[in-house]
Design a protein around this motif. Sequence first.
Motif, PDB file in Angstrom:
ATOM      1  N   ARG A  62      -1.763   6.817  -6.195  1.00  0.00           N
ATOM      2  CA  ARG A  62      -2.427   6.309  -5.206  1.00  0.00           C
ATOM      3  C   ARG A  62      -3.915   5.795  -5.701  1.00  0.00           C
ATOM      4  O   ARG A  62      -4.417   4.563  -5.221  1.00  0.00           O
ATOM      5  N   LYS A  99       0.982  -1.244  -0.022  1.00  0.00           N
ATOM      6  CA  LYS A  99      -0.071   0.036   0.048  1.00  0.00           C
ATOM      7  C   LYS A  99       0.851   1.263  -0.015  1.00  0.00           C
ATOM      8  O   LYS A  99       0.575   2.396  -0.402  1.00  0.00           O
ATOM      9  N   TRP A 100       2.070   1.271   0.638  1.00  0.00           N
ATOM     10  CA  TRP A 100       2.702   2.365   0.842  1.00  0.00           C
ATOM     11  C   TRP A 100       3.943   2.648   0.160  1.00  0.00           C
ATOM     12  O   TRP A 100       4.483   3.709  -0.045  1.00  0.00           O
ATOM     13  N   ASP A 119      -4.960   1.823  -5.643  1.00  0.00           N
ATOM     14  CA  ASP A 119      -6.136   1.524  -4.738  1.00  0.00           C
ATOM     15  C   ASP A 119      -6.957   0.400  -5.504  1.00  0.00           C
ATOM     16  O   ASP A 119      -7.472  -0.540  -4.744  1.00  0.00           O
ATOM     17  N   ASN A 177      -3.551  -2.799  -6.798  1.00  0.00           N
ATOM     18  CA  ASN A 177      -2.582  -3.091  -5.771  1.00  0.00           C
ATOM     19  C   ASN A 177      -2.937  -4.390  -4.961  1.00  0.00           C
ATOM     20  O   ASN A 177      -4.209  -5.081  -5.177  1.00  0.00           O
TER      21      ASN A 177
END
Lengths: 102, 102
Positions: free
Chosen positions: B5, A14-15, B9, B12
Amino acid sequence: MLYVRDSLDVINGKWKMMILISLMNGNRRFTEIERSIPKITSKVLAKELKDLEENQLITRTVHDSYPVLVEYSTTAYVKTLDKVLRELHNWGINHRKKIFGK
Amino acid sequence: MLYVRDSLDVINGKWKMMILISLMNGNRRFTEIERSIPKITSKVLAKELKDLEENQLITRTVHDSYPVLVEYSTTAYVKTLDKVLRELHNWGINHRKKIFGK
DNA sequence: TATATTTGCTTTCAAAAAGTAAGTAGTTAC
DNA sequence: GTAACTACTTACTTTTTGAAAGCAAATATA
């Protein structure tokens, strides 16, 4: 598409990408990075930074000054991810259009 | 890089990309897909397939034949991911070279 | 001088996600 | 009738994530 798995093993999560982008944007200090990424917690950031360091995507430098400063920066190797990031960025724009219309 | 991002989402996760690639490679049946992705379990596959369906990246079709067949396939939308996947593939090759040496 | 705040994390505890293994209903092959 | 296949689900364990608080050293504020 055989090698997508190899990429994912390194930059998945996620990061990780967000941290790399934050560093590429010029953030270098732990707290700066933390603030630049919404919703990340310090525990997760600390762990991910360690991970990225182990994978040689970033370096951690402790400056022996007063006060002690810790600086993170990307290695040259991260530049090779540019195209991946650009495509993810483009697709993100596209996807957002699809979802929210226009 | 703001929109990375948004991409993450959706695509991922450890398996989503691999599942899409499997489908793009022509696998359509649950068990085919399962066998084509090393180490994935049926539980995780079932869950991820649902996720992908909800995000309109794949469709699930039940053929009312004997025996009942379930077929999965990618939507046209997945084609827009081509570039992302290609870059991940390229980077994977590159990374493997770096790690294992040529 | 006393209190508050900043930095770069770590610790503790709870919740969520992922993995393992077995099970199931229906069908078909031997 | 026993075994095997398909497309999953269920029950249970382990791992990962997250939220919140804590901490040592230093600096800033009152």
